[in-house]
Design an enzyme around this catalytic site. Structure first.
Site, mmCIF file in Angstrom:
data_model
loop_
_atom_site.group_PDB
_atom_site.id
_atom_site.type_symbol
_atom_site.label_atom_id
_atom_site.label_comp_id
_atom_site.label_asym_id
_atom_site.label_seq_id
_atom_site.Cartn_x
_atom_site.Cartn_y
_atom_site.Cartn_z
ATOM 1 N N GLY A 143 0.825 -1.215 0.000
ATOM 2 C CA GLY A 143 0.000 0.000 0.000
ATOM 3 C C GLY A 143 0.846 1.246 0.000
ATOM 4 N N ASN A 144 0.233 2.384 0.275
ATOM 5 C CA ASN A 144 0.982 3.642 0.343
ATOM 6 C C ASN A 144 0.375 4.550 1.405
ATOM 7 O OD1 ASN A 144 -1.065 5.451 -0.970
ATOM 8 N ND2 ASN A 144 -0.769 3.976 -2.625
ATOM 9 N N HIS A 145 0.987 5.708 1.606
ATOM 10 C CA HIS A 145 0.608 6.567 2.729
ATOM 11 C C HIS A 145 -0.608 7.463 2.479
ATOM 12 C CE1 HIS A 145 3.869 5.487 5.291
ATOM 13 N NE2 HIS A 145 4.770 5.750 4.349
#
Ligand code: CTP
Length: 408
Positions: free
Chosen positions: A211-213
């Site tokens: 995933g990412n932030h």
């Protein structure tokens, strides 16, 4: 920041329910959003809460039944109703609902409601049995058929100890409905705006993902800004922990490929697409069906390319012209303008919102953003540090101009 509530005259009728204490919070929230709030309390509401509570949060006079019989009473009841942009009754009891449904006008609140010709929004609060009673349901139906917007009631713990439908919905949610109602007839009314938000998740196995932030905050703010201008909004979102702006149709997705399908389906006849989502460019080539166990050693993960959603949309746009206006975001850690410019051209965008993710006060998770807007026409505009809501409003204003330039 201006919202559709700014300088709007709102009458807030408050009737006798324990939910009256929440009405003070609602009055405060409406006032903070820029509305001019005139509160009218019913006789029984004054048993639960004092007019001065409302006067303190609205900075304006709160009215009670005695005002109907004061020297200026004849002016008050007509004047209040006629000046209003919206008449809200929250909480509304079964008794006041019955009175409004039958056009009774025996109190300042009911007489003002009859004199008003603006929209009516009600938030019922009563015990479960009273709400389900056929008489109450019939009154509710009558009011709905006359165009009243009914918010709630919600299910939950009631003063009687019963757990049932009858709680007034929370003030922030009523505020959202009011905002949506007051945004009708805006410059984007009749326009369909698709917004993507959040960071996609690419499954490695049933419990893990890449995933990412992205928090989704900027995308959700864009959706709210489009709603504020009267648009029909479809919000395609990857998993985030944010409340859906009231009025937006939310489509939940997880992976980039799911987001592609949802965005493609929604943009077939859309006026605008704003891609604020952080889409994963790569996914694990294989998703393990069972949880990957550590006993089997350190796994190496092979990645596969995900589709570029904006590129796919651009292909479609070339064929059938939809969406009319496409906006992308560029999150960059270096060479902000050059990289953003390249993406603008490659993805055939009308506008790109570029932000430097290395700045502390901008980008992921924080509530502020510092962006540069680059348009296909060659304009570059550097906006100062702003809240994400302000950035969203600025972007939607440019979208409005672009739609104007777009010859139908
Ligand atoms: N985007 C997209 N599909 C992808 C990746 C990105 O539609 N698979 C969109 C994003 O929503 C954003 C824009 O493209 O509006 C730019 O995203 P960004 O991650 O900055 O750029 P990429 O094209 O992925 O290029 P890179 O990551 O190499 O900088």
């Amino acid at each position: 920041m201006t919202t559709p509530l700014k300088d709007k005259h709102i009458i807030l009728g408050v009737t006798g329910s324990i939910a009256c204490y929440k009405a003070a919070d609602l009055a405060s929230k409406l006032t903070q959003a820029g509305a001019l709030v005139d509160v009218i309390l019913s006789e029984s509401a004054t048993r639960f809460i004092a007019p001065i509570t409302f006067q303190s949060v609205t900075g304006r006079r709160a009215y009670v039944d005695a005002d109907l019989w004061s020297g200026e009473g004849h002016v008050v009841h007509i004047g209040l109703g006629q000046a209003a942009d919206l008449f809200v009754v929250a909480p509304i009891t079964a008794n006041t609902m019955a009175k409004l449904a039958h056009g009774e006008a025996d109190t300042l609140l009911t007489v003002s409601a009859l004199a008003a010709d603006c929209p009516l929004l009600i938030a019922p609060a009563m015990d479960g049995g009273m709400f389900q009673h056929p008489a109450t349901q019939a009154n509710l139906e009558t009011l709905k058929q006359r165009g009243a917007v009914v918010v709630g009631p919600a299910a939950g713990h009631l003063a009687s100890g019963l757990k049932a439908l009858g709680r007034m919905v929370e003030p922030f949610e009523i505020l959202g409905h009011i905002r949506h109602l007051l945004a009708q007839d805006g410059p984007l009314t009749g326009r369909k705006v698709v917004v993507s938000a959040g960071g996609t998740q690419e499954a490695l196995d049933p419990v893990r993902f890449i995933g990412n932030h992205s928090s989704g905050k900027q995308g959700f703010a864009i959706a709210q800004a489009a709603l504020d201008l009267g648009a029909e909004v479809i919000l395609v979102t990857a998993p985030v922990s944010l409340e859906t702006p009231i009025g937006a149709a939310r489509v939940d997705v997880t992976s980039a490929r799911e987001m592609l399908d949802a965005v493609r389906a929604a943009t077939d006849d859309a006026d605008v697409l704003v891609m604020a989502a952080a889409v994963a460019d790569f996914r694990p080539a294989q998703t393990a069906e069972q949880k990957i166990k550590k006993e089997k050693g350190v796994p190496s993960v092979e990645l596969a390319r995900n589709p570029d959603i904006l590129l796919e949309v651009a292909k479609h746009k070339q064929k059938n012209g939809f969406p009319k206006v496409t906006v992308g975001f560029a999150a960059e850690s270096e060479n902000l303008r050059a990289n953003a410019q390249a993406k603008l051209a490659k993805k055939n965008l009308d506008l790109i919102v570029a932000n430097d993710i290395s700045a502390q006060d901008a980008g992921f998770a924080v509530d502020t953003n510092r962006v540069v807007l680059l348009s296909a026409a060659g304009n570059q505009e550097e906006l100062p540090l702003m809240s994400k809501a302000e950035v969203a409003a600025a972007v939607m204003l440019r979208v409005l101009q672009l739609l104007g330039d777009h010859h139908e």
